[in-house]
Design a protein around this motif. Structure first.
Motif, mmCIF file in Angstrom:
data_model
loop_
_atom_site.group_PDB
_atom_site.id
_atom_site.type_symbol
_atom_site.label_atom_id
_atom_site.label_comp_id
_atom_site.label_asym_id
_atom_site.label_seq_id
_atom_site.Cartn_x
_atom_site.Cartn_y
_atom_site.Cartn_z
ATOM 1 N N GLU A 1 -5.654 -11.884 -70.109
ATOM 2 C CA GLU A 1 -7.053 -11.454 -70.160
ATOM 3 C C GLU A 1 -7.249 -10.313 -71.154
ATOM 4 O O GLU A 1 -8.306 -10.197 -71.776
ATOM 5 C CB GLU A 1 -7.543 -11.041 -68.769
ATOM 6 C CG GLU A 1 -6.919 -9.789 -68.203
ATOM 7 C CD GLU A 1 -5.600 -10.023 -67.492
ATOM 8 O OE1 GLU A 1 -5.185 -9.139 -66.733
ATOM 9 O OE2 GLU A 1 -4.976 -11.084 -67.709
ATOM 10 N N THR B 1 -18.265 -18.147 -68.305
ATOM 11 C CA THR B 1 -16.836 -18.230 -68.006
ATOM 12 C C THR B 1 -16.632 -18.088 -66.501
ATOM 13 O O THR B 1 -17.408 -17.397 -65.826
ATOM 14 C CB THR B 1 -16.037 -17.147 -68.775
ATOM 15 O OG1 THR B 1 -14.646 -17.329 -68.525
ATOM 16 C CG2 THR B 1 -16.448 -15.740 -68.370
ATOM 17 N N ASP B 2 -15.595 -18.758 -65.995
ATOM 18 C CA ASP B 2 -15.357 -18.782 -64.557
ATOM 19 C C ASP B 2 -13.843 -18.841 -64.321
ATOM 20 O O ASP B 2 -13.120 -19.522 -65.043
ATOM 21 C CB ASP B 2 -16.037 -20.001 -63.941
ATOM 22 C CG ASP B 2 -16.042 -19.976 -62.423
ATOM 23 O OD1 ASP B 2 -16.988 -19.420 -61.850
ATOM 24 O OD2 ASP B 2 -15.088 -20.523 -61.829
ATOM 25 N N ARG B 3 -13.372 -18.136 -63.296
ATOM 26 C CA ARG B 3 -11.935 -18.117 -63.047
ATOM 27 C C ARG B 3 -11.430 -19.421 -62.455
ATOM 28 O O ARG B 3 -10.220 -19.693 -62.442
ATOM 29 C CB ARG B 3 -11.572 -16.965 -62.121
ATOM 30 C CG ARG B 3 -12.062 -17.076 -60.699
ATOM 31 C CD ARG B 3 -11.632 -15.861 -59.867
ATOM 32 N NE ARG B 3 -12.187 -15.894 -58.532
ATOM 33 C CZ ARG B 3 -11.609 -16.517 -57.500
ATOM 34 N NH1 ARG B 3 -10.489 -17.164 -57.689
ATOM 35 N NH2 ARG B 3 -12.175 -16.494 -56.313
ATOM 36 N N ASN C 1 -8.748 -21.567 -65.481
ATOM 37 C CA ASN C 1 -10.008 -20.907 -65.828
ATOM 38 C C ASN C 1 -10.801 -21.846 -66.729
ATOM 39 O O ASN C 1 -10.233 -22.727 -67.390
ATOM 40 C CB ASN C 1 -9.752 -19.606 -66.581
ATOM 41 C CG ASN C 1 -8.780 -18.668 -65.880
ATOM 42 O OD1 ASN C 1 -8.015 -17.992 -66.545
ATOM 43 N ND2 ASN C 1 -8.801 -18.605 -64.567
ATOM 44 N N ASP D 1 -9.786 -16.043 -69.479
ATOM 45 C CA ASP D 1 -10.675 -16.475 -70.549
ATOM 46 C C ASP D 1 -11.668 -15.361 -70.889
ATOM 47 O O ASP D 1 -11.896 -14.436 -70.108
ATOM 48 C CB ASP D 1 -11.456 -17.720 -70.132
ATOM 49 C CG ASP D 1 -10.587 -18.969 -70.087
ATOM 50 O OD1 ASP D 1 -9.366 -18.843 -70.305
ATOM 51 O OD2 ASP D 1 -11.125 -20.053 -69.821
ATOM 52 N N THR E 1 -14.209 -21.920 -69.593
ATOM 53 C CA THR E 1 -15.222 -21.198 -70.360
ATOM 54 C C THR E 1 -15.919 -22.164 -71.304
ATOM 55 O O THR E 1 -15.269 -23.004 -71.929
ATOM 56 C CB THR E 1 -14.590 -20.057 -71.184
ATOM 57 O OG1 THR E 1 -13.888 -19.185 -70.299
ATOM 58 C CG2 THR E 1 -15.645 -19.277 -71.942
ATOM 59 N N ARG F 1 -7.261 -20.142 -59.611
ATOM 60 C CA ARG F 1 -6.748 -18.902 -60.186
ATOM 61 C C ARG F 1 -7.332 -17.695 -59.445
ATOM 62 O O ARG F 1 -8.479 -17.734 -58.981
ATOM 63 C CB ARG F 1 -7.106 -18.811 -61.667
ATOM 64 C CG ARG F 1 -6.592 -19.978 -62.507
ATOM 65 C CD ARG F 1 -5.091 -19.970 -62.606
ATOM 66 N NE ARG F 1 -4.603 -21.103 -63.383
ATOM 67 C CZ ARG F 1 -3.336 -21.414 -63.513
ATOM 68 N NH1 ARG F 1 -2.418 -20.687 -62.916
ATOM 69 N NH2 ARG F 1 -2.973 -22.463 -64.231
ATOM 70 N N ASN G 1 -9.349 -14.183 -64.089
ATOM 71 C CA ASN G 1 -9.838 -14.947 -65.239
ATOM 72 C C ASN G 1 -9.254 -14.381 -66.527
ATOM 73 O O ASN G 1 -9.476 -13.218 -66.860
ATOM 74 C CB ASN G 1 -11.377 -14.898 -65.290
ATOM 75 C CG ASN G 1 -11.946 -15.903 -66.279
ATOM 76 O OD1 ASN G 1 -11.215 -16.598 -66.979
ATOM 77 N ND2 ASN G 1 -13.273 -15.990 -66.330
#
Length: 789
Positions: A309, A265-267, A511, A276, A513, A271, A274
């Motif tokens: 989140e 997962t990555d922001r 985000n 996700d 994922t 953004r 994150n």
């Protein structure tokens, strides 16, 4: 019409550069070129030869196969949806096996009765010059493994009920229409049933033709099965599915399956945090076998800084605990129905945890936090896919890339209801607004979708948030990035990292994922194979229905759903229940004489235990807008029969004998001063347009003698959507706009509203014929393209 050299337009809306047909990537922006090969149904296309182009867009590859050379442009759509394609739209939850309408093929003269069908994303290197998109099932039958043969038959039986409800079940008996794409059965097109509806024993007759070309392992089993179907000993598709599940479980135990799971997962680049979440933890590779847990989860939080989140993490934690505490891998039970019910419970518990958090923090409307969720869980010889919201699961094999889940958004709902073509619906404003997500309200209003698939070949399942799936990025890059996993040229960890980079570079607005699940199937040696034994009695461990249907979870958001013990109850002394029954019976008699009205009311609210009074249709989507069985000709043609709550099926028309009050949405109540109240006079005719838990939505077809009025303290609304803004949250189902109280507005036919299904006025209403147009309601075979849904 032209025969010039074909140019494939780049699908990047910021590029749109024409490229030679021989190119795989756009010469300007470098994005892989999307090639959509479509099947043409209808008349008037016989004159076109391969190599010709219609409308400067569709290139004929063969007499019935065209290539869309402008995939970035919306295809032509009709202003009104004609009856002939409505079955395709209403069967959109079965899109993995039933083709979808891509668009209308408009010829030179502007008059076209031809339609374009799509089947997912097919390999670019495939040769379509032979005139077929997929091989015929009968050509692949003899070379297929025993499990795959059972799998194909299972899918045919699975489709029987939904196709029968739409009047196209004869499609399953047309040998030309039965195609396969590896393990997946594919109907090439749909065929309207004739005057006589095909019977289930005809399916047994068709299968009997193929038995001779099966292995000794299942030959006797299928012979007995076909015989029982033809003799009506197995008279429902559910009974057939039980027998096929029994066979698939036995054959599946002979194979070995291993799984590699990678999540990340990555922001993203736009953004600052994150929202996700995923399981297993991000940037972790897990390798396991079929007798061990191989759970994968992706959640896309909704609520911005207000807690998206938190919602996604709560959902991950709750579902993970449910799987850990209530599913065991040491001794796998062969009961798909039980597994599905547990998965639904895990999802509902996650929903209640988020909703309870919202309530405790007094979050209302757009401040409520929520999340989407997609989950994959291999179990024995199958994989279970569960989802809520618009995060997606794709199934990738050497035969193509297929979207398994159907987004819980407005566009998909419009298609399911038969109002619009999908590629037309997504052009409308708010088409991506969610109709459900976790945390928005109690689990009584939640309809998770659970599907299961038999695993008989290697494949990759991609779970992802819309940070990747937006703008068709999966369709563009699956062949270049993901397919090499199946060829052993790369691994899931490297591919997962590359997909994150692609999402950030090509989308970058959200985000992102991903979870990749690589399944590998090892076939058994000849010495490990056993001959199946056919048992006349159907195993009680096999599910009661084709699909793992959604269980309705009642109660408020503060209540947890409890898991029932899956072990069989121990035998107890028979006198104790007999004594209890006698005591209860005596109490009921006394109650009846003391208060007969209360007694009748209570009995009327007891759910039916008669299986004939509940739908047995296997559903792919369990949302409130999912397909309902059509009203058959067995319904009376006049208003003669009182209507009970359990008979209120979608499409049924009733004539009320006394005035009723409707409210604009399921959360409102007539007693709430903030609610709009729609007064409907006696003798009015109404149509059931939706059922949700213990409430029904009714549309006024024709009013009685009194003039209807709306008493309102807010604008009337026919529906409320969960609008998914870019991480701005989902509005609460009970969000309202206050205006001057007590205003009365005159309404007309076509108005819709909600009422309790067990309302006594509804119970005393009479059925009315639905074969003619009445006021704003048309016969069931004609679908209005409405703007108020």
């Amino acid at each position: 019409m032209s025969r010039t050299a074909a140019k494939i337009q780049c699908s990047n809306p910021h590029c749109l550069t024409p490229n030679p047909d021989s190119e795989k990537f756009c010469q300007k922006c470098g994005i892989p070129l999307v090639r959509r090969h479509l099947w043409v149904v209808g008349t008037g296309i016989e004159i076109y030869k391969p190599g010709t182009t219609i409308g400067d867009r569709y290139l004929f590859k063969s007499p019935r196969i065209v290539l869309d050379t402008k995939p970035a442009s919306p295809p032509q759509a009709p202003e009104e949806v004609p009856d002939e394609i409505i079955p395709y739209l209403k069967l959109s939850p079965y899109r993995l096996r039933v083709p979808q309408i891509y668009g209308q093929l408009v010829t030179q003269n502007g008059r076209s009765s031809a339609w374009l069908l799509e089947y997912g994303t097919l390999p670019n290197e495939q040769n379509y010059s032979q005139g077929e998109l997929f091989p015929a099932l009968i050509k692949e039958w003899q070379a297929a493994s025993s499990l795959r043969q059972i799998n194909w038959l299972w899918q045919m039986a699975y489709l029987w009920n939904p196709l029968q409800n739409q009047g196209v079940v004869s499609s399953l008996l047309n040998r030309e229409f039965l195609r396969v794409k590896g393990t997946i059965l594919q109907l090439r097109e749909l065929q309207l049933d004739g005057a006589q509806t095909p019977q289930l024993n005809q399916l047994g007759q068709l299968w009997a033709e193929w038995v001779a070309e099966t292995s000794s392992e299942i030959n006797n089993y299928l012979t007995r099965l076909c015989s029982d179907i033809q003799e009506n000993k197995l008279s429902t598709s559910e009974q057939i599915l039980k027998k096929l599940d029994e066979a698939a479980a036995a054959l599946g135990r002979e194979q070995q399956r291993s799984y590699k799971i990678y999540t990340r997962t990555d922001r993203g680049i736009a953004r600052d945090h994150n929202e996700d979440a995923c399981y297993p933890d991000s940037d972790r590779l897990v390798e396991t076998f079929q007798d061990k847990e191989a759970l994968a989860l992706v959640c896309d939080g909704i609520g911005g800084h207000e807690g998206g989140e938190i919602a996604s993490q709560l959902a991950i934690r709750s579902v993970r605990e449910g799987v850990k505490n209530h599913l065991t891998w040491g001794n796998l039970p062969n009961n798909p129905d039980e597994i599905a019910q547990k998965l639904e419970t895990f999802i509902c518990n996650a929903n209640d945890a988020i909703s309870q958090r919202n309530d405790s923090e007094h979050r209302q409307e757009r401040r409520r936090m929520g999340t989407t969720l997609v989950m994959s869980l291999p179990y024995a010889h199958e994989i279970y896919i569960t989802h809520v919201g618009d995060s997606r699961v794709y199934w990738l094999s050497r035969h193509g890339c297929y979207q398994v889940t159907l987004d819980d958004d407005v566009a998909s709902r419009e298609v399911r209801l038969g109002y619009a073509l999908y590629r037309d619906a997504i052009q409308y404003h708010a088409s991506g607004s969610l109709v459900q997500a976790l945390g928005m309200s109690s689990s009584a209003n939640l309809r998770p979708t659970v599907q299961r698939f038999i695993l008989d070949e290697d494949g990759v399942f991609l779970l992802c948030s819309d940070g990747l799936s937006d703008n068709d990025r999966v369709e563009q890059y699956w062949e270049k990035e993901i397919l090499p996993i199946l060829e052993g040229e790369t691994d899931v960890a490297e591919v997962g990292q590359n997909l994150i980079k692609i999402a950030n570079q090509r989308n970058g607005h959200d985000n992102v994922t991903v979870a990749l699940v690589h399944c590998q199937v090892q076939e058994p040696g000849s010495s490990q194979k056993t001959t199946l034994t056919y048992r006349d009695r159907i195993s009680s461990s096999i599910p009661k229905s084709t699909f793992l249907q959604t269980r309705k979870v009642e109660g408020n958001s503060n209540q947890k759903t409890t898991l029932q013990d899956s072990q069989p109850a121990k035998r107890r002394f028979f006198l104790l229940p007999l004594i209890l029954l006698l005591l209860l019976g005596s109490g009921a008699v006394v109650w009846f004489f003391i208060n007969p009205l209360a007694f009748r009311t209570a009995i009327g609210n007891v759910p039916s235990l008669n299986p004939r009074e509940s739908s047995s249709e296997p559903e792919i989507s369990s949302s409130s807008e999912a397909e309902e069985p059509e009203i058959t000709s067995s319904e009376p043609s006049a208003a003669e029969t009182p209507t009970s709550a359990r008979e209120l099926k979608v499409g049924l028309r009733i004539q009320i004998q006394e005035a009723i009050a409707l409210v604009p949405n399921p959360q409102a109540t007539p007693n709430n001063s903030a609610s709009t109240i729609i007064q409907v006079p006696e003798q009015s005719i109404l149509e059931v347009v939706e059922k949700r838990s213990e409430q029904v939505q009714l549309k006024v077809c024709q009013f009685g003698e009194n003039n209807p009025e709306v008493t309102s303290s807010q604008p009337a609304e026919n529906n409320l959507n969960l609008e998914k803004q870019p991480k701005a949250g989902v509005p609460s189902p009970d969000s309202t706009t206050t205006t001057n109280p007590g205003t009365k507005t005159e309404i007309s036919a076509g108005t819709t509203g909600w009422i309790e299904a067990n309302n006594q006025a509804i119970a005393r209403a009479k059925r009315f014929s639905n074969t003619d147009t009445v006021g704003d309601c048309r016969p069931q075979s004609v679908v209005d393209k409405r703007t108020d849904e």
